[in-house]
Design a protein around this motif. Structure first.
Motif, PDB file in Angstrom:
ATOM      1  N   GLU A  96       0.893  -1.204  -0.084  1.00 43.63           N
ATOM      2  CA  GLU A  96      -0.014  -0.066  -0.089  1.00 43.63           C
ATOM      3  C   GLU A  96       0.906   1.296   0.070  1.00 43.63           C
ATOM      4  O   GLU A  96       0.508   2.501  -0.578  1.00 43.63           O
ATOM      5  N   THR A  97       1.904   1.291   0.579  1.00 36.00           N
ATOM      6  CA  THR A  97       2.771   2.417   0.901  1.00 36.00           C
ATOM      7  C   THR A  97       3.962   2.656  -0.173  1.00 36.00           C
ATOM      8  O   THR A  97       4.432   3.728  -0.513  1.00 36.00           O
ATOM      9  N   THR A  98       4.443   1.549  -0.598  1.00 37.71           N
ATOM     10  CA  THR A  98       5.414   1.471  -1.713  1.00 37.71           C
ATOM     11  C   THR A  98       5.230   1.277  -3.070  1.00 37.71           C
ATOM     12  O   THR A  98       5.373   2.161  -3.875  1.00 37.71           O
ATOM     13  N   LEU A 215      -6.801  12.116   4.247  1.00 38.79           N
ATOM     14  CA  LEU A 215      -5.782  12.012   3.595  1.00 38.79           C
ATOM     15  C   LEU A 215      -4.829  11.326   4.630  1.00 38.79           C
ATOM     16  O   LEU A 215      -4.942  11.605   5.930  1.00 38.79           O
ATOM     17  N   ASN A 216      -4.030  10.410   4.314  1.00 35.91           N
ATOM     18  CA  ASN A 216      -3.142   9.788   5.339  1.00 35.91           C
ATOM     19  C   ASN A 216      -2.032  10.408   5.397  1.00 35.91           C
ATOM     20  O   ASN A 216      -1.568  11.701   4.834  1.00 35.91           O
ATOM     21  N   LEU A 217      -1.112  10.136   6.559  1.00 35.96           N
ATOM     22  CA  LEU A 217       0.173  10.857   6.994  1.00 35.96           C
ATOM     23  C   LEU A 217       1.177  11.229   5.956  1.00 35.96           C
ATOM     24  O   LEU A 217       1.585  12.373   5.829  1.00 35.96           O
ATOM     25  N   GLU A 218       1.481  10.143   5.224  1.00 35.88           N
ATOM     26  CA  GLU A 218       2.226  10.400   3.983  1.00 35.88           C
ATOM     27  C   GLU A 218       1.939  11.155   2.954  1.00 35.88           C
ATOM     28  O   GLU A 218       2.516  11.998   2.277  1.00 35.88           O
ATOM     29  N   GLN A 219       0.708  11.102   2.667  1.00 39.67           N
ATOM     30  CA  GLN A 219       0.321  12.040   1.668  1.00 39.67           C
ATOM     31  C   GLN A 219       0.332  13.595   2.000  1.00 39.67           C
ATOM     32  O   GLN A 219       0.621  14.200   1.318  1.00 39.67           O
ATOM     33  N   LYS A 220      -0.100  13.779   3.125  1.00 41.89           N
ATOM     34  CA  LYS A 220      -0.024  15.176   3.877  1.00 41.89           C
ATOM     35  C   LYS A 220       1.433  15.630   3.995  1.00 41.89           C
ATOM     36  O   LYS A 220       1.740  16.891   3.405  1.00 41.89           O
ATOM     37  N   LYS A 221       2.310  14.752   4.265  1.00 35.04           N
ATOM     38  CA  LYS A 221       3.677  15.259   4.195  1.00 35.04           C
ATOM     39  C   LYS A 221       4.345  15.551   2.938  1.00 35.04           C
ATOM     40  O   LYS A 221       5.149  16.504   2.612  1.00 35.04           O
ATOM     41  N   LYS A 222       3.731  14.814   1.915  1.00 38.52           N
ATOM     42  CA  LYS A 222       4.372  15.046   0.365  1.00 38.52           C
ATOM     43  C   LYS A 222       3.621  16.330   0.003  1.00 38.52           C
ATOM     44  O   LYS A 222       4.193  17.028  -0.724  1.00 38.52           O
ATOM     45  N   MET A 223       2.273  16.540   0.274  1.00 37.13           N
ATOM     46  CA  MET A 223       1.595  17.604  -0.361  1.00 37.13           C
ATOM     47  C   MET A 223       1.754  18.965   0.304  1.00 37.13           C
ATOM     48  O   MET A 223       1.928  19.915  -0.514  1.00 37.13           O
ATOM     49  N   PHE A 224       1.676  19.120   1.430  1.00 33.95           N
ATOM     50  CA  PHE A 224       1.483  20.439   2.054  1.00 33.95           C
ATOM     51  C   PHE A 224       2.604  20.760   2.778  1.00 33.95           C
ATOM     52  O   PHE A 224       2.800  21.060   3.768  1.00 33.95           O
ATOM     53  N   THR A 225       3.622  21.131   1.915  1.00 32.04           N
ATOM     54  CA  THR A 225       4.978  21.640   2.254  1.00 32.04           C
ATOM     55  C   THR A 225       5.470  22.510   1.180  1.00 32.04           C
ATOM     56  O   THR A 225       5.189  22.261  -0.053  1.00 32.04           O
TER      57      THR A 225
END
Length: 316
Positions: A96-98, A215-225
Motif C-alpha cells: 500500500e505504501t511503496t 488523507l493519510n500522514l504520508e500524503q499530507k507530508k508530500k503535499m502540504f509543504t
C-alpha cells in the motif's frame, strides 16, 4: 493471507467462506465495516476467496481473526514482533505504501536489492521457501524461469507492461492536466504569475481547506509543504488534487473526453492494484492494451510515449 484467514476462522472448506462472510456481515464482526465498491465482490454465497486481493484479505483478518487489538492496525508492527500476523501486516503496508504509491515504474538496482532483502526476510519468516522466493527474482533477467511455466512468465510480464504504462504515462498525463487547468484559471482571474512545478506546494497549502477527503500522514507530508515536488506525487494524490482543487473547467465541455480519461486512469490503476495475482493472459492483454492505449492518448499522452511500453513484453 488466505491460509491465515482460513485457519484462524476455522474454515476447512473454501466453499463455505461465502456463507460465513454473509453471517458476519449480517450480525457479526463485519457488520459496520466499509468495503466500498468491493462489497458486492465479497458478500455472496458462492464467493471465491482466491479472487480476494491483499486489501480485502487483511481487512477480513483484522475484523474476523485478529487478537492483536488496534495497535498493529494503527501503526507498523514493532521490529521485535516476528509473529505471522505482524509479517502479513508488513506485506500489506509494503504493497500500500511503496508499490501503490509509486510515482513512476522505476526501481534502481541499489533500491531493488535493499527492498528485495527486506521482502525476502519477511516472506521467509512466514514460511515461504527460499526456492519459491528466488524464482521471482529470476524474472528480472531470464525469459524462462524454473518453477514457472512459460505461459505464466508471459502472463506476469503482460501485467507488468500494463502496470508500467499506466503508472508512468498516466501519472504524467494527470500532472500536466492539473497544471493546465490551474493555469487556465489563473488567466481567467487575470493573475499574471504562472503556476510552476516549484510553486505547487504553496498552492496546495493555500487550497488545503478544499480537501474534504481523509488523507493519510504520508500524503499530507508530500503535499502540504512549500517545497513539495509534484513529480513525486502518485496517481492517487494527483486524482485527489484534481478532484478537490480543479472545479470542472470550461474546457471540459469543449473536450469532456479528456477529463473523463484522466479519471479513468485512476480507476484503472486501482483495478491493477486489486488484482488477486499478477497475471494477465495474452488474450486479455490485447483487450486491455487497446483500452489503456486509447485511455492514455485521450488523456493527452502521445502514442509514441505509450507504444514503447508494449516492447517490454518481448525483452529477454
Amino acid at each position: 493471507m488466505r491460509k491465515y484467514f482460513m485457519i484462524n476462522c476455522k474454515k476447512k472448506d473454501k466453499d463455505k467462506v461465502g456463507k460465513f462472510l454473509l453471517s458476519q456481515r449480517q450480525d457479526g464482526a463485519l457488520k459496520c465495516v466499509d468495503f466500498g465498491d468491493q462489497e458486492t465482490q465479497i458478500f455472496k454465497a458462492d464467493v471465491d476467496i482466491n479472487t480476494f486481493d491483499i486489501t480485502i484479505l487483511m481487512t477480513l483478518i483484522q475484523h474476523c481473526c485478529s487478537s492483536k487489538g488496534d495497535s498493529i492496525w494503527k501503526k507498523p508492527p514493532d521490529d521485535k514482533d516476528k509473529s505471522l500476523l505482524a509479517n502479513l501486516r508488513r506485506i500489506q503496508l509494503y504493497k500500500e505504501t511503496t508499490l501503490d504509491c509509486s510515482p513512476s515504474n522505476r526501481v534502481t538496482n541499489v533500491e531493488f536489492d535493499k527492498q528485495w532483502y527486506e521482502l525476502t526476510t519477511t516472506f521467509t519468516c512466514i514460511g515461504v521457501s527460499a526456492e519459491d522466493i528466488e524464482k521471482y527474482h529470476k524474472l528480472r533477467v531470464e525469459r524462462s524461469v524454473r518453477g514457472f511455466e512459460e505461459e505464466s512468465v508471459e502472463e506476469i510480464r503482460n501485467f507488468q507492461v500494463l502496470q508500467a504504462v499506466v503508472i508512468d504515462v498516466g501519472t504524467v498525463a494527470m500532472r500536466e492536466y492539473f497544471l493546465e487547468v490551474a493555469n487556465r484559471r489563473k488567466t481567467k482571474q487575470s493573475q499574471v504569475a504562472k503556476l510552476e512545478k516549484k510553486d505547487v506546494g504553496q498552492y496546495l497549502i493555500n487550497m488545503k481547506s478544499n480537501f474534504k477527503v481523509k488523507l493519510n500522514l504520508e500524503q499530507k507530508k508530500k503535499m502540504f509543504t512549500p517545497n513539495a515536488d509534484i513529480d513525486t506525487f502518485d496517481i492517487t494524490i494527483m486524482y485527489l488534487i484534481i478532484r478537490n482543487c480543479c472545479s470542472i473547467p470550461d474546457s471540459f465541455w469543449e473536450d469532456p473526453q479528456k477529463l473523463s480519461n484522466v479519471v479513468e486512469i485512476h480507476r484503472y490503476r486501482n483495478t491493477l492494484a486489486h488484482y488477486p495475482n499478477c497475471r494477465v493472459s495474452n488474450k486479455d492483454f490485447e483487450i486491455q492494451w487497446t483500452k489503456v492505449r486509447s485511455m492514455l492518448h485521450n488523456a493527452g499522452a502521445p502514442f509514441q510515449d505509450i507504444d514503447k511500453y508494449r516492447a517490454l513484453k518481448f525483452i529477454n
